[in-house]
Design a protein around this motif. Structure first.
Motif: not given
Ligand SMILES: NC(=O)c1ccc[n+]([C@@H]2O[C@H](COP(=O)([O-])OP(=O)(O)OC[C@H]3O[C@@H](n4cnc5c(N)ncnc54)[C@H](OP(=O)(O)O)[C@@H]3O)[C@@H](O)[C@H]2O)c1
Length: 346
Positions: A27-30, A50, A54, A102, A104, A153, A173, A175, A177-178
């Motif tokens: 359900t995350g961004y990716i 869950r 989101g 990851t 949240r 990680k 690298t 995203y 959104k960041s």
């Molecule tokens: N932001 C960046 O620029 C960037 C760059 C490179 C790499 N990354 C990495 O890319 C990866 C994915 O990032 P993203 O932005 O797609 O993540 P995200 O949108 O924050 O999504 C996180 C996912 O983990 C789940 N999760 C978190 N806490 C939970 C819990 N307590 N129980 C069950 N599920 C849980 C969330 O479920 P719910 O929807 O239920 O909360 C969601 O499906 C991460 O490893 C991040 O470090 C990020």
């Protein structure tokens, strides 16, 4: 717009059988894009989520089913092994596990709970279910670990490489959104905020759909197995200042920057760290300040261990969507889907 998802068939090692993929963090961004890409390629996908998911738990079970349609959506708690086995795996066989989990909020405890333990649960449950490949969405920043979520990680990455399964560790690298956080402020006339002169950091941002394609490629492409895979989007690396200049250009405005001193973190971090010793509830606040400094001072590019410098040329590019395309789209259509939630504090 044509569908961003590939239309390739799913290969199968057992003739007549479609590969079954279990996705956590669906359900995350990716994660959402990964599920859609896998479905489009013809895999039999089970998404584990869950009931409320989101950003800010704002998505209902029904909406989640709609967003992940084409996959079988099962609800439960990835932090609880019993729930994962009973509600997620349900005694079935799977070929591949994909994790886009990851924390949240990036807090200390939550990072160990999700980026390490919940991901480890998914590995153990997948192994029990017969999976022989685990595809992990990690982050390029773990190559220079200074933060607790990076250590969590890395611990999982190590255990994955020792698990006996095929593994693919994808380290993207930045995203979109960041780096989209200032679009509305700049549109409304505010300056673009940078640290130093805006040249301290650079990245090669990658779109959700491009990264999802890269992740899905890992399943069939042996060159993406048992490897750590740093990956950026198309084109050259772009500094914080260049990101701002591009935004002003697309808005037809004169560039206007506000330069913040990176040294401000050297005041904030020690104060918060000291206060956290007295009031442990502030530990996460101190960690968020460290995260803030990290992203304002470290590039999201491959680090050359010999020189200790970030190397744009050594950072592989993948996909088609550029930052220019992205900014152009959000200036027309808005920022829906690019919410940072708790991450917006850093
Ligand atoms: N932001 C960046 O620029 C960037 C760059 C490179 C790499 N990354 C990495 O890319 C990866 C994915 O990032 P993203 O932005 O797609 O993540 P995200 O949108 O924050 O999504 C996180 C996912 O983990 C789940 N999760 C978190 N806490 C939970 C819990 N307590 N129980 C069950 N599920 C849980 C969330 O479920 P719910 O929807 O239920 O909360 C969601 O499906 C991460 O490893 C991040 O470090 C990020």
């Amino acid at each position: 717009m044509s569908t961003p998802f590939s239309q390739e068939p799913a290969f199968s090692t057992n003739p007549g059988q479609t590969k079954r993929v279990f996705v956590v963090g669906a359900t995350g961004y990716i994660g959402k894009f990964v599920v859609r890409e896998l479905v489009a390629r013809g895999y039999d996908v089970v998404s584990f989520a869950r009931e409320r998911s989101g950003v800010d738990a704002s998505t209902s079970a029904e909406e989640t089913r709609r967003e992940l349609s084409g996959s079988t959506v099962r609800f439960g708690d990835v932090c609880d092994m019993d729930s994962l086995i009973r509600n997620g795996i349900r005694g079935e066989r799977f070929d591949v596990v994909v994790s886009c989990l990851t924390s949240r909020n990036g807090g200390i405890e939550d990072s160990w709970k999700i980026d390490y333990q919940a991901t480890r649960n998914a590995l153990d449950a997948g192994k029990e279910a017969g999976a022989n490949h685990f595809v992990l969405l990690s982050a390029i920043c773990v190559q220079k670990p200074r933060l607790e979520f990076q250590r969590a990680k890395l611990r999982f990455e190590k255990e994955l490489t020792e698990s006996g399964l095929l593994w693919s560790i994808v380290r993207p690298t930045a995203y979109f959104k960041s780096i989209a956080g200032q679009v509305e402020a700049v549109r409304s006339g505010k300056p673009y905020v940078v640290f130093g002169k805006g040249e301290l950091t650079a990245c090669k941002p990658i779109s959700e759909a491009d990264l999802a394609r890269f992740m899905a490629d890992c399943i069939e492409d042996p060159s993406k197995q048992n490897r750590i895979l740093p990956i950026g989007g198309p084109g050259k690396a772009i500094s914080a200042r260049q990101q701002g200049e591009l935004l002003f250009e697309l808005l037809g405005k004169e560039p206007k920057f506000k330069n913040m001193p990176i040294q401000m973190f050297d005041v904030i971090i020690p104060v918060l760290t000291l206060m956290a010793k007295l009031f442990p509830k502030l530990r996460d606040k101190a960690e968020f300040a460290r995260i803030g400094k990290y992203y304002c001072s470290e590039s999201m590019l491959v680090l050359n261990p010999a020189t200790g410098k970030y190397d744009p040329e050594a950072t592989p590019s993948y996909g088609t969507e550029t930052l220019r395309d992205f900014y152009g789209r959000v200036l027309k259509e808005g920022l829906a889907g690019q919410e940072l939630g708790a991450h917006s504090m850093f």
